[in-house]
Motif scaffolding. Structure first.
Motif, PDB file in Angstrom:
ATOM      1  N   GLU A   1       0.931  -1.459   0.277  1.00 31.15           N
ATOM      2  CA  GLU A   1       0.115  -0.048  -0.170  1.00 31.15           C
ATOM      3  C   GLU A   1       0.687   1.631  -0.474  1.00 31.15           C
ATOM      4  N   LYS A   2       2.473   1.224   0.784  1.00 29.55           N
ATOM      5  CA  LYS A   2       3.056   2.695   1.457  1.00 29.55           C
ATOM      6  C   LYS A   2       3.997   2.798  -0.378  1.00 29.55           C
ATOM      7  N   LEU A   3       3.664   1.469  -0.996  1.00 29.31           N
ATOM      8  CA  LEU A   3       4.242   1.676  -2.591  1.00 29.31           C
ATOM      9  C   LEU A   3       3.458   1.894  -3.529  1.00 29.31           C
ATOM     10  N   LEU A   4       2.877   1.623  -3.268  1.00 32.27           N
ATOM     11  CA  LEU A   4       1.818   1.644  -4.636  1.00 32.27           C
ATOM     12  C   LEU A   4       1.059   3.698  -4.402  1.00 32.27           C
ATOM     13  N   LYS A   5       0.750   4.403  -3.149  1.00 30.61           N
ATOM     14  CA  LYS A   5       0.589   5.545  -3.142  1.00 30.61           C
ATOM     15  C   LYS A   5       1.479   6.551  -3.050  1.00 30.61           C
ATOM     16  N   ASN A   6       2.980   5.660  -3.487  1.00 27.40           N
ATOM     17  CA  ASN A   6       3.974   6.988  -3.300  1.00 27.40           C
ATOM     18  C   ASN A   6       4.457   6.425  -5.099  1.00 27.40           C
ATOM     19  N   ALA A   7       4.700   5.463  -5.229  1.00 29.67           N
ATOM     20  CA  ALA A   7       4.181   5.635  -6.578  1.00 29.67           C
ATOM     21  C   ALA A   7       2.906   6.557  -8.114  1.00 29.67           C
ATOM     22  N   ILE A   8       2.163   6.009  -7.637  1.00 30.32           N
ATOM     23  CA  ILE A   8       0.879   6.627  -8.417  1.00 30.32           C
ATOM     24  C   ILE A   8       0.833   8.441  -8.174  1.00 30.32           C
ATOM     25  N   THR A   9       1.421   8.762  -6.439  1.00 26.64           N
ATOM     26  CA  THR A   9       1.127  10.454  -6.346  1.00 26.64           C
ATOM     27  C   THR A   9       2.071  10.917  -7.188  1.00 26.64           C
ATOM     28  N   SER A  10       3.903  10.291  -7.299  1.00 28.45           N
ATOM     29  CA  SER A  10       4.456  10.869  -7.459  1.00 28.45           C
ATOM     30  C   SER A  10       4.376  10.818  -9.141  1.00 28.45           C
ATOM     31  N   ILE A  11       3.796  10.156  -9.738  1.00 28.31           N
ATOM     32  CA  ILE A  11       3.364   9.680 -11.686  1.00 28.31           C
ATOM     33  C   ILE A  11       3.197  11.699 -12.063  1.00 28.31           C
TER      34      ILE A  11
END
Ligand SMILES: [Mn+2]
Length: 327
Positions: A317-327
């Motif tokens: 969850e943490k990994l994905l939140k970081n990845a998606i919000t940094s796009i």
């Protein structure tokens, strides 16, 4: 020795069998190697350097800029006189075709729904029995499933791959075609395997939507799902998450925790995969998964499955939140 390098799926298996039937190579005259597209340069070059192959036929393996560069390193020096032919139906850039056709006998037809169709056409095969196998393979590879035998052969090959290895599926199919067994008879014959596959598939699908972790990231309904077994396969799982569980982005963690793959119908998941060091297509992409050593240890401990799932989901969850919000 005629060497065959082919893809690790139904299309790869059928392509190889059709090739053997079409060229009439005898039982001890060939060997088959099943690979993923990313391995093609390495495998082809090492096969050639070992000097056991008089010719290599590559099938159902797509091309890419990086793969081509790697391939040209060894292929442009002549491969020690080994003849290479290549049969594919993926989309190739005209420049790749131009470049590679200087060294390889290329048969690329992006209009064909499966590589087995390209092999059959190139070898002028028209026998009804063979063409029926090709038709069913194309029904699977294009995901239109217009033949009732298609879901049978699809799951059969997946099952055999998991428990016996693809060589076994290849031998079964080749033997059937050579004995003139029609594809509908073959589909009936593989039913016991398909039944076992379906039992597992239905068991997994029954609890799938309850086993996902749902997140709302910037208005997108992201579902994380951990598969703890190889059956059903990634495409079936991805499809079910999007259509049955109502996820707009599905993030699927592989059983061995080595990678995470993404599926979506409305969002470009290639961008998410890219943020995690991976890539792929707009609707289907993937990335390697680097999990912390603490989590890896927890996952190997004899803890309740539910707890392990929770620990893993927290991490993803943490990994994905970081990845998606940094796009
Ligand atoms: Mn294919």
């Amino acid at each position: 020795m005629q060497c065959i390098v082919t893809h690790t799926d139904l299309d790869g298996v059928i392509s190889a069998a059709v090739y053997i039937v079409g060229t009439g190579v005898g039982k001890d005259g060939y060997s088959v190697l099943f690979i993923e597209p990313a391995e093609v340069a390495e495998k082809l070059c090492s096969l050639a350097s070992r000097g056991v192959c008089r010719a290599v036929a590559v099938m159902d393996i797509g091309m890419g800029g990086n793969i081509l560069r790697e391939l040209l390193k060894c292929i442009s020096s002549g491969l020690g006189g080994v003849r290479v032919s290549w049969y594919d139906h993926h989309i190739w850039d005209p420049r790749w075709i131009e470049e590679l056709s200087r060294y390889v006998d290329l048969h690329v037809d992006a209009g064909s729904k499966c590589a087995a169709g390209v092999v059959a056409k190139s070898l002028n095969l028209e026998a009804a029995v063979v063409m029926e196998y090709v038709d069913v393979t194309c029904a699977v590879d294009s995901w239109d499933f217009h033949r009732w035998e298609a879901p049978y052969l699809y799951r059969y090959v997946d099952y055999i791959k998991r428990f016996y290895g693809l060589d076994r599926a290849f031998r079964d199919v080749l033997d059937a075609i050579e004995r003139g067994v029609e594809v509908r008879q073959f589909a009936e014959w593989v039913e016991p395997f398909v039944e076992r596959y379906m039992d597992e598939e239905l068991r997994i699908l029954a609890s799938m939507c309850m086993d996902v972790r749902e997140l709302d990231v910037e208005g997108k309904r992201v579902c994380i799902y951990y598969r703890d077994f190889d059956i059903p396969n990634q495409s079936i799982v991805g499809n079910a998450l999007l259509s049955m569980c109502g996820c707009s982005i599905a993030a699927i963690v592989r059983p061995d925790l080595s990678s995470i793959s993404f599926r979506s119908r409305d969002f470009n998941v290639r961008e998410i995969a890219g943020k995690l060091g991976g890539g792929g297509h707009q609707r289907a992409a993937g990335a390697p998964l680097k999990i912390s050593s603490t989590l890896r240890i927890s996952m190997s401990l004899p803890l309740p499955a539910k707890l392990k799932r929770t620990l893993l989901y927290n991490y993803i969850e943490k990994l994905l939140k970081n990845a998606i919000t940094s796009i």
